[in-house]
Design an enzyme around this catalytic site. Structure first.
Site, PDB file in Angstrom:
ATOM      1  N   CYS A 133       0.802  -1.226   0.000  1.00 29.30           N
ATOM      2  CA  CYS A 133       0.000   0.000   0.000  1.00 29.30           C
ATOM      3  C   CYS A 133       0.837   1.280   0.000  1.00 29.30           C
ATOM      4  O   CYS A 133       0.562   2.216  -0.755  1.00 29.30           O
ATOM      5  CB  CYS A 133      -0.947  -0.005   1.205  1.00 29.30           C
ATOM      6  SG  CYS A 133      -0.233  -0.711   2.702  1.00 29.30           S
ATOM      7  N   HIS A 246      -3.048   6.226   4.638  1.00 27.00           N
ATOM      8  CA  HIS A 246      -1.622   6.353   4.933  1.00 27.00           C
ATOM      9  C   HIS A 246      -1.157   7.736   4.466  1.00 27.00           C
ATOM     10  O   HIS A 246      -1.500   8.171   3.364  1.00 27.00           O
ATOM     11  CB  HIS A 246      -0.799   5.317   4.162  1.00 27.00           C
ATOM     12  CG  HIS A 246      -0.963   3.898   4.628  1.00 27.00           C
ATOM     13  ND1 HIS A 246      -1.700   3.529   5.739  1.00 27.00           N
ATOM     14  CD2 HIS A 246      -0.443   2.751   4.119  1.00 27.00           C
ATOM     15  CE1 HIS A 246      -1.632   2.200   5.884  1.00 27.00           C
ATOM     16  NE2 HIS A 246      -0.876   1.721   4.917  1.00 27.00           N
TER      17      HIS A 246
HETATM   18  O1  L14 Z   1       2.661  -6.128   2.561  1.00 27.07           O
HETATM   19  O2  L14 Z   1       0.300  -3.876   8.639  1.00 27.07           O
HETATM   20  O3  L14 Z   1       0.797  -5.433   1.741  1.00 27.07           O
HETATM   21  O4  L14 Z   1      -0.067  -2.042   7.543  1.00 27.07           O
HETATM   22  C1  L14 Z   1       0.497  -4.020   3.994  1.00 27.07           C
HETATM   23  C2  L14 Z   1      -0.029  -3.534   5.277  1.00 27.07           C
HETATM   24  C3  L14 Z   1       1.754  -5.806   5.186  1.00 27.07           C
HETATM   25  C4  L14 Z   1       1.207  -5.269   6.490  1.00 27.07           C
HETATM   26  C5  L14 Z   1       1.517  -5.707   2.693  1.00 27.07           C
HETATM   27  C6  L14 Z   1       0.334  -3.219   7.603  1.00 27.07           C
HETATM   28  C7  L14 Z   1       0.882  -5.454   4.034  1.00 27.07           C
HETATM   29  C8  L14 Z   1       0.912  -3.826   6.380  1.00 27.07           C
END
Ligand code: L14
Ligand code: 25A
Length: 340
Positions: A133, A246
């Site tokens: 993300c 985010h």
């Molecule tokens: O790798 O806890 O897509 O915010 C993205 C969100 C891993 C955990 C990934 C989190 C996830 C992450």
């Protein structure tokens, strides 16, 4: 897109991202013939609404993908490793939201606005990976600058919402807020520390080099998506007590000079970007404004006065939408439009 309709499966349909996939498919009017919802035993038999109809959740298994054209996976890396190859073998193209396959050289890692052409490599394994993300929203904001003047180095710090860790983390922040308001003691189980009123410089697990996996995803995925291993990237990823959205402070050093005004002009017309940059009127990108929005908001564009060719900006996007569900559905749209 042709006027055909497709059989679509969602693996992890009951999760935070899976639920958003249902929403995005509706909002974008994706042409669906059958929608199959898959999750763990915990959710089998549960009914979810799609376009006014109840659909029962079925068990995610190797046999669940017969006649499926596109399988959207968002049930974690372990489930993707266990079931995505079977889905591909059954003839589906998998769009995988987990980190399982992102750095596999045979598997394309795609942000449609940035490197949509890479989708053609779906033929290698029947799997297309959806980036992390935090990486996705940064790519959307930087691509126009990369194309114009080239990027030498990126320094990024993130302020990440709890929804990234799934439904249980959303519940944990909510519970801590309720406990605080009620004067009760707060407990933590998803995160190692209280997240309410706090900032945790810790997302995903720590590696030997002192960085977290989340930080190294931003480094490695950026280079793969921009197809340039010479770009320097360093990241610090931080969890903040925000539900959705985010935020990122992005500092770049470009190969040649570009002014802040020129960056604003580029971003005003960039696909997937909404320029929100009127600080004297208190207008800048905010997590509370991005929730539900398909766009990546960019503002606070200014020149880095400490170097010859530097730009600072603030980049905000809904991590569950562009950071996950929307990007996956956009990949599916581009795939069926061209190859199905
Ligand atoms: O790798 O806890 O897509 O915010 C993205 C969100 C891993 C955990 C990934 C989190 C996830 C992450
Ligand atoms: O396994 P990993 O690699 O550690 O990662 C899994 C995590 O990644 C999140 C996801 O959160 C999960 O926490 N995730 C996935 N993609 C992401 C992305 N791009 C992402 N986070 C950010 N960005 P989630 O809660 O949103 O989604 C979980 C989904 O996965 C299904 N699932 C889990 N195990 C499964 C499985 N499906 C099939 N087989 C398995 N073995 C899960 O379905 C959900 O759809 P479910 O049926 O297991 O969960 C239904 C509801 O139950 C809650 N719940 C989750 N864990 C538990 C639980 N309840 C009780 N006990 C638990 N241990 C969930 O909140 C869900 O609402």
């Amino acid at each position: 897109m042709s006027d055909k309709a497709y059989n679509v499966a969602i693996a992890g349909a009951t999760g935070a991202v899976g639920g958003a996939m249902l929403d995005v498919l509706t909002r974008r009017d994706f042409p669906i013939k059958e929608l199959r919802l898959l999750a763990s035993e915990r959710s089998v038999g549960k009914k979810l609404q799609f376009r006014g109809q109840d659909i029962e959740v079925q068990l995610l298994s190797e046999d669940a993908f017969t006649d499926i054209d596109v399988a959207l996976f968002s049930a974690g890396a372990t489930r993707s490793l266990d079931f995505a190859p079977a889905a591909a073998k059954a003839g589906a193209v998998v769009v995988d939201n987990s980190s399982a396959y992102r750095m596999d050289p045979e598997i394309p890692l795609v942000v449609p606005e940035v490197n949509g052409d890479a989708i053609s490599q779906y033929t290698n394994r029947g799997i297309i990976a959806n980036p992390n993300c935090s990486t996705i929203q940064m790519m959307v904001a930087l691509k126009p600058i990369l194309d114009k003047v080239g990027i030498k180095r990126i320094v990024v710090s993130t302020y990440q919402a709890v929804s990234g860790s799934g439904a249980s983390a959303i519940a944990e922040l909510q519970q801590q807020a309720e406990d605080y308001a009620a004067g009760k003691e707060m407990t933590s189980s998803v995160y190692p520390h209280q997240i309410l009123f706090n900032c945790l410089p810790h997302i995903d697990s720590f590696l030997e080099n002192g960085y977290t996996k989340e930080e190294m995803k931003m480094v490695n995925e950026t280079r793969k998506i921009f197809a340039d291993d010479s770009i320097g990237v360093t990241a610090t990823t931080v969890r903040v007590p925000v539900f959705y959205g985010h935020s990122e402070s992005v500092n770049i050093e470009t190969n040649s000079k570009i002014t802040a005004a020129e960056v604003r002009d580029l971003l005003a017309d960039a696909p997937g970007v909404k320029l929100v940059d009127d600080p004297t009127n208190n207008k800048y990108p905010l997590a509370t404004d991005c929730a539900g929005d398909f766009a990546t908001l960019v503002g606070r564009v200014r020149e880095d006065e400490s170097i010859a060719n530097g730009i600072n900006m603030w980049v905000v996007s809904d991590n569950i939408l562009k950071g996950a569900a929307l990007n996956a559905v956009q990949i599916a749209e581009a795939f069926v439009a061209k190859y199905k």
